[in-house]
Design an enzyme around this catalytic site. Structure first.
Site, PDB file in Angstrom:
ATOM      1  N   LEU A 110     -15.852 -52.792  33.266  1.00 37.83           N
ATOM      2  CA  LEU A 110     -16.493 -53.720  32.340  1.00 37.83           C
ATOM      3  C   LEU A 110     -17.160 -54.803  33.179  1.00 37.83           C
ATOM      4  O   LEU A 110     -16.688 -55.126  34.277  1.00 37.83           O
ATOM      5  CB  LEU A 110     -15.461 -54.348  31.397  1.00 37.83           C
ATOM      6  CG  LEU A 110     -14.777 -53.403  30.401  1.00 37.83           C
ATOM      7  CD1 LEU A 110     -13.674 -54.125  29.633  1.00 37.83           C
ATOM      8  CD2 LEU A 110     -15.790 -52.812  29.423  1.00 37.83           C
ATOM      9  N   ASP A 111     -18.239 -55.378  32.630  1.00 38.00           N
ATOM     10  CA  ASP A 111     -18.930 -56.440  33.366  1.00 38.00           C
ATOM     11  C   ASP A 111     -18.027 -57.662  33.521  1.00 38.00           C
ATOM     12  O   ASP A 111     -17.089 -57.855  32.752  1.00 38.00           O
ATOM     13  CB  ASP A 111     -20.199 -56.866  32.619  1.00 38.00           C
ATOM     14  CG  ASP A 111     -21.211 -55.740  32.537  1.00 38.00           C
ATOM     15  OD1 ASP A 111     -21.149 -54.825  33.370  1.00 38.00           O
ATOM     16  OD2 ASP A 111     -22.056 -55.791  31.615  1.00 38.00           O
ATOM     17  N   GLN A 112     -18.393 -58.507  34.436  1.00 35.98           N
ATOM     18  CA  GLN A 112     -17.649 -59.745  34.711  1.00 35.98           C
ATOM     19  C   GLN A 112     -17.404 -60.545  33.429  1.00 35.98           C
ATOM     20  O   GLN A 112     -16.304 -61.043  33.200  1.00 35.98           O
ATOM     21  CB  GLN A 112     -18.476 -60.514  35.758  1.00 35.98           C
ATOM     22  CG  GLN A 112     -18.157 -61.947  35.976  1.00 35.98           C
ATOM     23  CD  GLN A 112     -18.834 -62.864  34.974  1.00 35.98           C
ATOM     24  OE1 GLN A 112     -18.136 -63.567  34.244  1.00 35.98           O
ATOM     25  NE2 GLN A 112     -20.154 -62.881  34.902  1.00 35.98           N
TER      26      GLN A 112
END
Ligand code: URA
Length: 241
Positions: A110-112
């Protein structure tokens, strides 16, 4: 199984370190101090023990669920933000190599700034099954948007949009507006920044992203951001493609 092998398999260090932990009286099994590292235990699955006061339960393979907080990277070697792996206890990160996998690994990334459901395991086949687009495991995202969402955008997301690096359109398996500025989107594949790029392709912009469900399993409401827990067999069955 010998006590030192039990501890080793669960990520408490090399066999030698594990033997030392037992010999120094740091290990309790079912509440009893076990100083003999070669003591044998049968039926180890679910065995409860303690290492230097840390309670642990034997799991032949590790399947865990993390509620990923914002501002964390799904990388072992993060570039800017803290790694999600720092949210897990050391034994999960140190479990010995199984096939190509050492310690637990995130099933996809998942993105930051994305929050919510993230699975981690040391079972390489499980990672493959859950990540392969061929298996169509649905992942549900709650999306907060910059601009009001309209029927035309929803229709385009369902019909398919072309992302810059691939002429083949990607489509949402399901999509519904849940408010003027919110959307629930289900994907069965996981391309890089896919939700953000799909929304950009229909002229909107993602302001917040939360993964709320994978397969038949929803993020438990009692698991706080940054919290993790083991997955039980019933939950695993809900996930399996
Ligand atoms: N799609 C995105 O754009 N980001 C994520 O983190 C997950 C899916």
């Amino acid at each position: 199984m010998q006590l030192q092998d039990i501890l080793y398999s669960q990520g408490f260090g090399t066999r030698r370190v594990c033997a030392g932990l037992a010999q120094q009286g740091h290990v309790r099994v079912n509440g009893r101090v076990c100083a003999d590292a070669s003591e044998r235990f049968d039926a180890v699955d679910g065995l409860d023990f303690e290492v230097m006061g840390q309670a642990w339960r034997f799991h032949a393979s590790a399947y865990v669920l993390l509620n990923k907080p914002a501002g964390t990277e799904c990388s072992q070697k993060p570039s800017t933000w803290p790694s999600i792996y720092t949210l897990l206890p050391a034994p999960l990160r140190q479990r010995p190599q199984k096939g190509a996998v050492q310690g637990v690994q995130a099933v996809g990334r998942l993105d930051q700034d994305t929050t919510g459901m993230l699975l981690l395991t040391d079972d390489g086949q499980f990672i493959h099954r859950m990540s392969s687009p061929r298996h169509h495991v649905p992942k549900v995202y709650e999306v907060a948007l910059k601009h009001p969402v309209d029927d035309r955008q929803v229709r385009r997301l369902l019909d398919g949009v072309v992302l810059d690096d691939d002429p083949k359109p990607v489509r949402a398996a399901a999509c519904e507006a849940t408010g003027e500025l919110t959307l629930r989107l289900t994907l069965t594949e996981g391309k890089y920044h896919q939700v953000k790029r799909m929304l950009a392709a229909v002229g909107n912009r993602v302001e917040g992203l939360h993964r709320s469900r994978i397969g038949g399993l929803a993020l438990p409401p009692d698991l706080p951001p940054g919290g993790w827990r083991w997955l039980g067999p019933d939950e695993l069955a809900l996930l399996k493609p």
